[in-house]
Design a protein around this motif. Structure first.
Motif, PDB file in Angstrom:
ATOM      1  N   ALA A 137      42.148  38.754  45.737  1.00  0.00           N
ATOM      2  CA  ALA A 137      40.780  38.861  45.228  1.00  0.00           C
ATOM      3  C   ALA A 137      40.297  40.306  45.149  1.00  0.00           C
ATOM      4  O   ALA A 137      39.326  40.591  44.438  1.00  0.00           O
ATOM      5  N   ILE A 138      40.956  41.206  45.878  1.00  0.00           N
ATOM      6  CA  ILE A 138      40.560  42.617  45.845  1.00  0.00           C
ATOM      7  C   ILE A 138      40.877  43.245  44.494  1.00  0.00           C
ATOM      8  O   ILE A 138      40.198  44.173  44.049  1.00  0.00           O
ATOM      9  N   PHE A 139      41.903  42.725  43.833  1.00  0.00           N
ATOM     10  CA  PHE A 139      42.330  43.292  42.555  1.00  0.00           C
ATOM     11  C   PHE A 139      41.616  42.574  41.411  1.00  0.00           C
ATOM     12  O   PHE A 139      41.760  41.363  41.245  1.00  0.00           O
ATOM     13  N   PRO A 140      40.843  43.322  40.617  1.00  0.00           N
ATOM     14  CA  PRO A 140      39.992  42.698  39.593  1.00  0.00           C
ATOM     15  C   PRO A 140      40.769  42.224  38.369  1.00  0.00           C
ATOM     16  O   PRO A 140      41.770  42.823  37.975  1.00  0.00           O
ATOM     17  N   THR A 141      40.291  41.132  37.778  1.00  0.00           N
ATOM     18  CA  THR A 141      40.827  40.676  36.495  1.00  0.00           C
ATOM     19  C   THR A 141      39.962  41.190  35.345  1.00  0.00           C
ATOM     20  O   THR A 141      40.410  41.219  34.204  1.00  0.00           O
ATOM     21  N   ASN A 142      38.738  41.572  35.684  1.00  0.00           N
ATOM     22  CA  ASN A 142      37.806  42.078  34.678  1.00  0.00           C
ATOM     23  C   ASN A 142      37.042  43.257  35.268  1.00  0.00           C
ATOM     24  O   ASN A 142      36.267  43.085  36.210  1.00  0.00           O
ATOM     25  N   MET A 143      37.275  44.429  34.721  1.00  0.00           N
ATOM     26  CA  MET A 143      36.659  45.640  35.264  1.00  0.00           C
ATOM     27  C   MET A 143      35.136  45.567  35.208  1.00  0.00           C
ATOM     28  O   MET A 143      34.449  45.917  36.165  1.00  0.00           O
ATOM     29  N   TRP A 144      34.605  45.085  34.089  1.00  0.00           N
ATOM     30  CA  TRP A 144      33.157  45.063  33.927  1.00  0.00           C
ATOM     31  C   TRP A 144      32.501  44.047  34.856  1.00  0.00           C
ATOM     32  O   TRP A 144      31.379  44.254  35.322  1.00  0.00           O
ATOM     33  N   THR A 148      29.398  44.683  37.370  1.00  0.00           N
ATOM     34  CA  THR A 148      28.142  43.929  37.313  1.00  0.00           C
ATOM     35  C   THR A 148      27.864  43.168  38.609  1.00  0.00           C
ATOM     36  O   THR A 148      26.711  42.990  38.995  1.00  0.00           O
ATOM     37  N   GLU A 149      28.925  42.731  39.288  1.00  0.00           N
ATOM     38  CA  GLU A 149      28.756  42.023  40.557  1.00  0.00           C
ATOM     39  C   GLU A 149      28.747  42.969  41.746  1.00  0.00           C
ATOM     40  O   GLU A 149      28.572  42.534  42.889  1.00  0.00           O
ATOM     41  N   ALA A 150      28.927  44.268  41.479  1.00  0.00           N
ATOM     42  CA  ALA A 150      28.959  45.296  42.534  1.00  0.00           C
ATOM     43  C   ALA A 150      29.942  44.928  43.639  1.00  0.00           C
ATOM     44  O   ALA A 150      29.646  45.060  44.830  1.00  0.00           O
ATOM     45  N   ASN A 151      31.123  44.480  43.241  1.00  0.00           N
ATOM     46  CA  ASN A 151      32.191  44.179  44.192  1.00  0.00           C
ATOM     47  C   ASN A 151      32.860  45.497  44.582  1.00  0.00           C
ATOM     48  O   ASN A 151      33.732  46.004  43.888  1.00  0.00           O
ATOM     49  N   MET A 152      32.446  46.039  45.729  1.00  0.00           N
ATOM     50  CA  MET A 152      32.841  47.399  46.090  1.00  0.00           C
ATOM     51  C   MET A 152      34.342  47.562  46.322  1.00  0.00           C
ATOM     52  O   MET A 152      34.916  48.598  45.987  1.00  0.00           O
TER      53      MET A 152
END
Length: 315
Positions: A137-144, A148-152
């Protein structure tokens, strides 16, 4: 004509904190708490919204700029694993301090009795998916979406990937390097402006909290708060003093003197991200290398929550 010396930001925030308590009590005892909710708290909400708005750009650009400044991914890796290991150790120490103090206070009967409220409360914890699922879950599938969710944690991974790619591209990435440096300089100026509004945010929120919840908010859980603050002080004095002497070779007195501005601001604003620019200035004053501080400080503001660890253990 001699120019008047302006009050420092930490002093302004402290004054705003005291004034907020005084004004809040006035609204509370005059029965006008509703006025603070409708017309004073919204200004505090605006300030918090601005802080949330600037967090992602600050973390993203400062980390990429720090990686670029290091100029070598091997150095980034060496600094990265040492930093994370240090954060894990200090957080573990913070948890131990919090649990020991909470146990002592609780066994001494100093904590308020919350048994009735605890029995009435209902909470269903989410099922833990496991370490590997958390890692994925740390690795994003969608950068934007991460922005937008401020997942630090995802923002940090994005910064590491882009920073490393910019270094790997060599001379071909010169334009992107300049863009990152320029964008970070702009974001820093914007952050300074938002931080300058901190006294207003502190005053409005403190006024609203005291006006709506009364004097008891300052006293009913005083012993719980005291327990947590004893933990904060012990952790700061013991862990940070040892760290400053062992790793940086500077005296604890010099460290706390030069870092006090960031500590006071973090205490009053309760925002690690908002304290980043002040922390950077303190790091410069202590002689930290610019590329190291640009990389480590955003990482620490995101994942090194020693104060939160103590607070959670006490709670």
């Amino acid at each position: 004509m001699e120019k008047k010396k302006k009050l420092s930001l930490p002093v302004q925030i402290f004054i705003a904190l005291v004034l907020g308590i005084v004004v809040g009590l006035m609204f509370y005892f005059t029965g006008a708490a509703g006025f603070t909710t409708s017309y004073i708290k919204p200004f505090g909400d605006i300030f918090v919204n601005l802080l949330k708005f600037i967090v992602v750009p600050v973390v993203l650009l400062s980390m990429i700029d720090g990686i670029i400044s290091m100029g070598d991914m091997k150095k980034v890796g060496a600094v990265g694993w040492k930093t994370i290991l240090y954060f894990m150790v200090t957080t573990a120490v913070a948890c131990v301090i919090g649990l020991v103090l909470a146990t002592v206070f609780n066994n001494a009967g100093l904590f308020p009795n919350l048994s009735e409220a605890a029995q009435a409360a209902e909470y269903e914890a989410k099922e833990y998916a496991g370490f590997m699922a958390t890692l994925v879950a740390i690795f994003p599938t969608n950068m934007w979406k991460a922005f937008t969710e401020a997942n630090m944690l995802q923002v940090i991974v994005i910064a590491l990937l882009f920073g490393g790619s910019i270094l790997a591209a060599g001379e071909k990435s010169k334009l992107v390097r300049d863009m990152v440096t320029s964008a970070y300089a702009v974001v820093e100026r914007l952050m300074e402006f938002i931080i300058s509004l901190s006294p207003i945010g502190v005053f409005t929120y403190m006024t609203w909290v005291v006006a709506t919840q009364g004097a008891e908010i300052l006293g009913s859980l005083a012993l719980v708060i005291l327990c947590a603050y004893i933990g904060y002080i012990l952790h700061a004095v013991l862990v940070y003093s040892v760290s400053a002497k062992a790793f940086a070779g500077i005296s604890p007195v010099k460290f706390f003197k030069n870092a006090s501005a960031a500590m006071i601001f973090a205490f009053t604003s309760t925002s690690s991200a908002a304290t980043l620019p002040v922390s950077k200035e303190c790091a410069d004053a202590l002689g930290a290398e610019d590329d190291i501080s640009s990389f480590v400080l955003p990482l620490g503001a995101t994942i090194n929550m020693d104060g939160t660890a103590i607070y959670q253990c006490v709670a």
